[in-house]
Design a protein around this motif. Structure first.
Motif, PDB file in Angstrom:
ATOM      1  N   VAL A 264      -1.231 107.657  42.535  1.00 27.93           N
ATOM      2  CA  VAL A 264      -2.096 108.538  41.757  1.00 27.93           C
ATOM      3  C   VAL A 264      -3.090 107.663  41.000  1.00 27.93           C
ATOM      4  N   ASP A 265      -4.378 107.823  41.287  1.00 31.90           N
ATOM      5  CA  ASP A 265      -5.389 107.061  40.554  1.00 31.90           C
ATOM      6  C   ASP A 265      -5.330 107.444  39.078  1.00 31.90           C
ATOM      7  N   LEU A 266      -5.351 106.429  38.207  1.00 35.47           N
ATOM      8  CA  LEU A 266      -5.184 106.699  36.775  1.00 35.47           C
ATOM      9  C   LEU A 266      -6.496 107.040  36.077  1.00 35.47           C
ATOM     10  N   ASN A 267      -7.510 107.395  36.853  1.00 33.72           N
ATOM     11  CA  ASN A 267      -8.720 107.963  36.260  1.00 33.72           C
ATOM     12  C   ASN A 267      -8.688 109.491  36.305  1.00 33.72           C
ATOM     13  N   TYR A 268      -7.511 110.072  36.557  1.00 29.25           N
ATOM     14  CA  TYR A 268      -7.454 111.533  36.680  1.00 29.25           C
ATOM     15  C   TYR A 268      -7.856 112.197  35.368  1.00 29.25           C
ATOM     16  N   GLN A 269      -8.389 113.414  35.492  1.00 26.13           N
ATOM     17  CA  GLN A 269      -9.001 114.112  34.353  1.00 26.13           C
ATOM     18  C   GLN A 269      -8.103 115.176  33.726  1.00 26.13           C
ATOM     19  N   ASN A 270      -7.270 115.810  34.514  1.00 30.73           N
ATOM     20  CA  ASN A 270      -6.491 116.941  34.032  1.00 30.73           C
ATOM     21  C   ASN A 270      -5.359 116.465  33.111  1.00 30.73           C
ATOM     22  N   PRO A 271      -5.390 116.792  31.812  1.00 33.06           N
ATOM     23  CA  PRO A 271      -4.354 116.320  30.898  1.00 33.06           C
ATOM     24  C   PRO A 271      -2.984 116.920  31.176  1.00 33.06           C
ATOM     25  N   ASN A 483      -3.628 112.911  19.895  1.00 32.44           N
ATOM     26  CA  ASN A 483      -3.321 113.166  21.305  1.00 32.44           C
ATOM     27  C   ASN A 483      -2.701 114.537  21.550  1.00 32.44           C
ATOM     28  N   LEU A 484      -1.857 114.997  20.639  1.00 32.87           N
ATOM     29  CA  LEU A 484      -1.237 116.313  20.822  1.00 32.87           C
ATOM     30  C   LEU A 484      -2.290 117.424  20.701  1.00 32.87           C
ATOM     31  N   VAL A 485      -3.186 117.256  19.753  1.00 31.51           N
ATOM     32  CA  VAL A 485      -4.209 118.275  19.507  1.00 31.51           C
ATOM     33  C   VAL A 485      -5.213 118.340  20.656  1.00 31.51           C
ATOM     34  N   LYS A 486      -5.675 117.172  21.116  1.00 34.03           N
ATOM     35  CA  LYS A 486      -6.749 117.138  22.116  1.00 34.03           C
ATOM     36  C   LYS A 486      -6.243 117.223  23.553  1.00 34.03           C
ATOM     37  N   PHE A 487      -5.052 116.624  23.803  1.00 30.70           N
ATOM     38  CA  PHE A 487      -4.598 116.473  25.187  1.00 30.70           C
ATOM     39  C   PHE A 487      -3.171 116.962  25.428  1.00 30.70           C
ATOM     40  N   ASP A 488      -2.578 117.658  24.435  1.00 31.95           N
ATOM     41  CA  ASP A 488      -1.171 118.063  24.527  1.00 31.95           C
ATOM     42  C   ASP A 488      -0.289 116.838  24.783  1.00 31.95           C
ATOM     43  N   GLU A 489      -0.584 115.750  24.133  1.00 37.73           N
ATOM     44  CA  GLU A 489       0.083 114.448  24.244  1.00 37.73           C
ATOM     45  C   GLU A 489       0.510 114.143  25.688  1.00 37.73           C
ATOM     46  N   PRO A 490      -0.407 113.593  26.477  1.00 37.11           N
ATOM     47  CA  PRO A 490      -0.159 113.396  27.911  1.00 37.11           C
ATOM     48  C   PRO A 490       0.905 112.357  28.230  1.00 37.11           C
ATOM     49  N   ALA A 491       1.303 111.557  27.240  1.00 38.39           N
ATOM     50  CA  ALA A 491       2.374 110.576  27.502  1.00 38.39           C
ATOM     51  C   ALA A 491       3.647 111.272  27.967  1.00 38.39           C
ATOM     52  N   GLN A 492       3.827 112.539  27.564  1.00 37.32           N
ATOM     53  CA  GLN A 492       4.995 113.305  28.014  1.00 37.32           C
ATOM     54  C   GLN A 492       4.990 113.488  29.528  1.00 37.32           C
ATOM     55  N   ARG A 493       3.791 113.413  30.132  1.00 35.24           N
ATOM     56  CA  ARG A 493       3.667 113.697  31.559  1.00 35.24           C
ATOM     57  C   ARG A 493       3.315 112.465  32.395  1.00 35.24           C
ATOM     58  N   TYR A 494       2.441 111.575  31.868  1.00 36.78           N
ATOM     59  CA  TYR A 494       2.065 110.455  32.726  1.00 36.78           C
ATOM     60  C   TYR A 494       3.166 109.411  32.863  1.00 36.78           C
ATOM     61  N   CYS A 495       4.084 109.339  31.917  1.00 41.36           N
ATOM     62  CA  CYS A 495       5.194 108.391  32.047  1.00 41.36           C
ATOM     63  C   CYS A 495       6.139 108.865  33.143  1.00 41.36           C
ATOM     64  N   PRO A 496       6.446 108.017  34.137  1.00 48.17           N
ATOM     65  CA  PRO A 496       7.305 108.433  35.253  1.00 48.17           C
ATOM     66  C   PRO A 496       8.793 108.277  34.971  1.00 48.17           C
ATOM     67  N   ALA A 497       9.148 108.009  33.699  1.00 48.22           N
ATOM     68  CA  ALA A 497      10.553 107.750  33.392  1.00 48.22           C
ATOM     69  C   ALA A 497      11.063 108.534  32.191  1.00 48.22           C
ATOM     70  N   LYS A 527      -3.127 104.298  30.460  1.00 41.86           N
ATOM     71  CA  LYS A 527      -3.675 105.662  30.493  1.00 41.86           C
ATOM     72  C   LYS A 527      -3.794 106.332  29.129  1.00 41.86           C
ATOM     73  N   ASP A 528      -3.104 105.859  28.109  1.00 40.02           N
ATOM     74  CA  ASP A 528      -3.186 106.512  26.806  1.00 40.02           C
ATOM     75  C   ASP A 528      -4.653 106.669  26.402  1.00 40.02           C
ATOM     76  N   PRO A 529      -5.135 107.916  26.222  1.00 40.08           N
ATOM     77  CA  PRO A 529      -6.566 108.126  25.958  1.00 40.08           C
ATOM     78  C   PRO A 529      -7.037 107.512  24.646  1.00 40.08           C
ATOM     79  N   SER A 530      -6.112 107.260  23.730  1.00 42.42           N
ATOM     80  CA  SER A 530      -6.473 106.633  22.453  1.00 42.42           C
ATOM     81  C   SER A 530      -6.229 105.125  22.462  1.00 42.42           C
ATOM     82  N   GLN A 531      -5.720 104.611  23.572  1.00 41.88           N
ATOM     83  CA  GLN A 531      -5.378 103.172  23.678  1.00 41.88           C
ATOM     84  C   GLN A 531      -4.548 102.725  22.469  1.00 41.88           C
ATOM     85  N   ASN A 532      -3.536 103.522  22.189  1.00 41.33           N
ATOM     86  CA  ASN A 532      -2.696 103.318  21.006  1.00 41.33           C
ATOM     87  C   ASN A 532      -1.366 102.670  21.337  1.00 41.33           C
TER      88      ASN A 532
END
Length: 549
Positions: A264-271, A483-497, A527-532
């Motif tokens: 999966v290319d990590l430039n995907y747009q859908n949060p 991240n939760l407000v803007k992207f529904d905190e995508p770390a919950q989904r992009y992390c494969p573990a 991938k973290d959109p805030s680079q945090n």
């Protein structure tokens, strides 16, 4: 704190194909010259190969350069590619096989082998030790050491026995300093120290931002009537649609085993996208499921892939060392292969360093002559010819991008008179939660699709519970407040573990890090959109223990 130290001519960080090829070539030059070169390799995994994951179809030409008698020495290349297929998946059931005449020639695999890169690394480690290399598995390089002039002096092996509170436990053991005239960083994609080196020495100045993918892999044992040893299948299209791209693969190994995966290319747009769940869906497509149905899933893993190619390749030399392989980004994405290119970069690094050492050049210098050696090699030529592949797919999509690459590779031999570039970093591509609808992923059926926790179990991942968290937040407020407000905190989904989750506690949202689940894929760092989030090395031996990935 006073620490013990050891001195070597060369210290190599990471016992993957690039680092081990460097070590072997250094010792070969040493023996040919009659002058001793001392070489040490440190590896954060519990053993060599424990953290190695790749598809993988392997071009053996680089192995023939390093060990011309590799076959006699028992290199683990057992399955020659016998057939190639590429399918474009239009939907959950539709597909179209692509004729070979319409494929970019980089996707043809005649003369290649389907292998376990982990087992190749184990074999290379045996050859390195036979040549006199010292290999220390279970010892992560946690920090850079510098000389007074700002050049790299070596690395610090991480302390053991630090509790989650940051305080030493009864089992505390201080890390050791490893000093070297030259240090080679071959940590793999998004290496912790490589990232710091690129920033410190501005190695990526003037380069296109690096680009990444997240690669999944499972190994299955399937019924013999569904197995065709040596068969290679690649796919494009479904399930990666609407702001996402990438591709899948299915490789028939020996012993009725199949490696199946999705990149999966990590430039995907859908949060709302979950790469893990996209992979689970992928296996249900008839093109793939016909091979897996009735089989048994043996192992699971995931790893980020550096795929920016030549346009994003940083300067690979700096004062006191070199950065090589996937740590720099030598993968040829047009071929979907990086092992042979990583090994070649290591061999070029070894020859450059050996020349300096044998000539008595003082350590700590910038061996920028490496660039000349690189430029004159087949590696530069190969990466140049594939420079447009990724940008074309990103700019024009799967079909038009594929057509451009066919013309570039088959008509112009990779020398199309235009260089395409993708100047947008992957982490900036994510749209806000209102731009896309939520994705209703089906529940896993336990036959072809599975949940994250049972998958992580198959990766044999282990970390001591009471240790300092190796997933560092620059600002602990950002996951919830931003991240939760803007992207529904995508770390919950992009992390494969399943490392990251948001829970409700006393009426408030709380960000939780389950670091013990981490399989060291580095996706969060990318991938973290805030680079945090910053990934650093945990205690030695932690993480996955892949048997033959």
């Amino acid at each position: 704190m006073e620490r013990e130290s050891m001195e070597f001519d060369v210290v190599i960080v990471g016992a993957g194909p690039a680092g081990l090829a460097t070590a072997c070539r250094l010792m070969q030059v040493s023996k040919d010259s009659g002058q001793e070169i001392t070489v040490c390799v440190v590896e954060k995994g519990s053993e060599v190969g424990a953290h190695i994951l790749s598809g993988a179809v392997f071009e053996p030409k680089v192995l023939s350069e390093l060990f011309p008698d590799w076959h006699e020495k028992g290199a683990p290349l057992h399955t020659a590619v016998k057939s190639d297929e590429i399918h474009m998946l239009g939907s959950a059931t539709a597909s179209r096989a692509m004729p070979h005449s319409l494929l970019p020639k980089t996707m043809h695999n005649e003369g290649n082998y389907i292998i376990s890169v982990g087992n190749l690394a184990r074999w290379l480690a045996e050859r390195a030790e036979e040549l006199g290399v010292e290999i220390f598995p279970g010892f992560p390089a946690s920090e850079l050491l510098f000389n007074e002039d700002g050049s790299v002096k070596g690395i610090l092996i991480g302390d053991m026995g630090i509790g989650a509170d940051g305080e030493p436990k009864d089992s505390f053991e201080p890390g050791m300093e490893l000093h070297a005239k030259y240090t080679v960083f071959s940590e793999g994609c998004r290496g912790h120290l490589g990232k710091l080196l690129i920033e410190k020495y501005h190695l990526d100045n003037g380069k296109t931002p690096q680009h990444y993918g997240l690669g999944f892999k499972e190994i299955w044992k399937v019924p013999s009537e569904q197995h065709e040893q040596g068969k290679v299948v690649h796919t494009g299209g479904w399930p990666l649609t609407e702001g996402a791209s990438g591709g899948g693969y299915l490789y028939h190994l020996e012993d009725n085993q199949i490696a199946v995966g999705l990149i999966v290319d990590l430039n995907y747009q859908n949060p709302h996208l979950s790469p893990f769940d996209e992979f689970q869906r992928y296996k249900t497509h008839p093109v793939i499921s016909k091979y897996l149905t009735g089989g048994e899933r043996l192992s699971y893993g995931a790893r980020a892939i550096t795929k920016g190619g030549l346009n994003s390749l940083p300067k690979m030399s700096f004062p006191g060392g070199l950065i090589i392989g996937c740590n720099a980004g030598t993968l040829n994405f047009a071929k979907v292969k990086g092992t042979h290119t990583a090994m070649k970069s290591g061999m070029l690094a070894a020859e450059t360093i050996a020349q300096a050492l044998l000539a008595g050049v003082e350590g700590g210098k910038d061996l920028d002559c490496f660039n000349d050696r690189f430029t004159e090699s087949w590696l530069q030529d190969e990466l140049y010819k594939s420079r447009n592949f990724g940008p074309a797919m990103h700019k024009f999509g799967t079909y038009l991008g594929g057509a451009f690459n066919y013309i570039d590779q088959n008509w112009f031999g990779g020398k199309f008179p235009i260089t395409l570039r993708d100047e947008k970093p992957d982490h900036t591509q994510m749209a806000d939660i209102n731009s896309y609808s939520k994705i209703d992923y089906p529940k896993p059926d336990g036959k072809l699709s599975f949940d994250k926790l049972s998958s992580v179990y198959l990766s044999n991942t282990f970390h001591e519970e009471d240790q300092l968290c190796h997933l560092r937040l620059k600002d602990a407020r950002i996951p919830i407040d931003v991240n939760l407000v803007k992207f529904d905190e995508p770390a919950q989904r992009y992390c494969p573990a399943g490392v990251y989750e948001v829970i409700e506690e006393e009426g408030e949202s709380k960000f939780v890090i389950n670091a013990q689940n981490c399989i060291h894929c580095k996706t969060c760092d990318i991938k973290d959109p805030s680079q945090n989030i910053t990934w650093v090395t945990p205690e030695g031996g932690g993480g996955p223990n892949y048997p033959n990935m």
